[in-house]
Design a protein around this motif. Structure first.
Motif, short mmCIF file in Angstrom:
data_model
loop_
_atom_site.label_atom_id
_atom_site.label_comp_id
_atom_site.label_asym_id
_atom_site.label_seq_id
_atom_site.Cartn_x
_atom_site.Cartn_y
_atom_site.Cartn_z
N SER A 125 0.82 -1.21 0.00
CA SER A 125 0.00 0.00 0.00
C SER A 125 0.86 1.26 0.00
O SER A 125 0.56 2.23 -0.71
CB SER A 125 -0.93 0.01 1.22
OG SER A 125 -1.85 -1.03 1.14
N ALA A 126 1.93 1.25 0.78
CA ALA A 126 2.82 2.41 0.84
C ALA A 126 3.50 2.64 -0.51
O ALA A 126 3.57 3.77 -0.99
CB ALA A 126 3.85 2.23 1.94
N LYS A 127 3.99 1.57 -1.13
CA LYS A 127 4.65 1.70 -2.43
C LYS A 127 3.68 2.17 -3.51
O LYS A 127 4.07 2.86 -4.44
CB LYS A 127 5.27 0.36 -2.84
CG LYS A 127 6.53 0.03 -2.09
CD LYS A 127 7.13 -1.26 -2.60
CE LYS A 127 8.45 -1.56 -1.96
NZ LYS A 127 9.07 -2.79 -2.51
N ALA A 128 2.41 1.80 -3.40
CA ALA A 128 1.40 2.20 -4.38
C ALA A 128 0.88 3.61 -4.15
O ALA A 128 0.06 4.10 -4.92
CB ALA A 128 0.25 1.20 -4.37
N GLY A 129 1.34 4.26 -3.07
CA GLY A 129 0.89 5.62 -2.79
C GLY A 129 -0.45 5.71 -2.11
O GLY A 129 -1.01 6.80 -1.95
N GLN A 130 -0.98 4.59 -1.65
CA GLN A 130 -2.31 4.58 -1.04
C GLN A 130 -2.33 5.18 0.36
O GLN A 130 -3.40 5.40 0.91
CB GLN A 130 -2.84 3.15 -1.01
CG GLN A 130 -3.04 2.56 -2.38
CD GLN A 130 -3.36 1.08 -2.35
OE1 GLN A 130 -3.21 0.43 -1.33
NE2 GLN A 130 -3.79 0.56 -3.49
#
Length: 66
Positions: free
Chosen positions: A54-59
């Motif tokens: 989620s963090a890597k996806a910008g969420q």
């Protein structure tokens, strides 16, 4: 209190902003920061994987904004 084998993240530099990880078994992951070593977060590999994804996806970019 049981001691854990802590590994320093390869992304942590020198100083007081280091992340340490301990995985005493296949079902538990423990995390702590060098400046608060007595505060330990415990999670599962599945939950940690979802958080990182989620963090890597910008969420999570909007967390902490008003």
């Amino acid at each position: 209190m049981r001691t854990h084998q802590w590994r320093k993240s390869s992304f942590s530099g020198e100083g007081n902003a280091c992340l340490y990880v301990s995985a005493p078994d296949n079902a538990t992951i423990r995390l702590r920061e060098s400046d608060e070593p007595d505060t330990i977060l415990t999670t599962t590999p599945t939950t940690l994987r979802a958080l990182i994804h989620s963090a890597k996806a910008g969420q999570l970019d909007d967390l902490g904004t008003a």
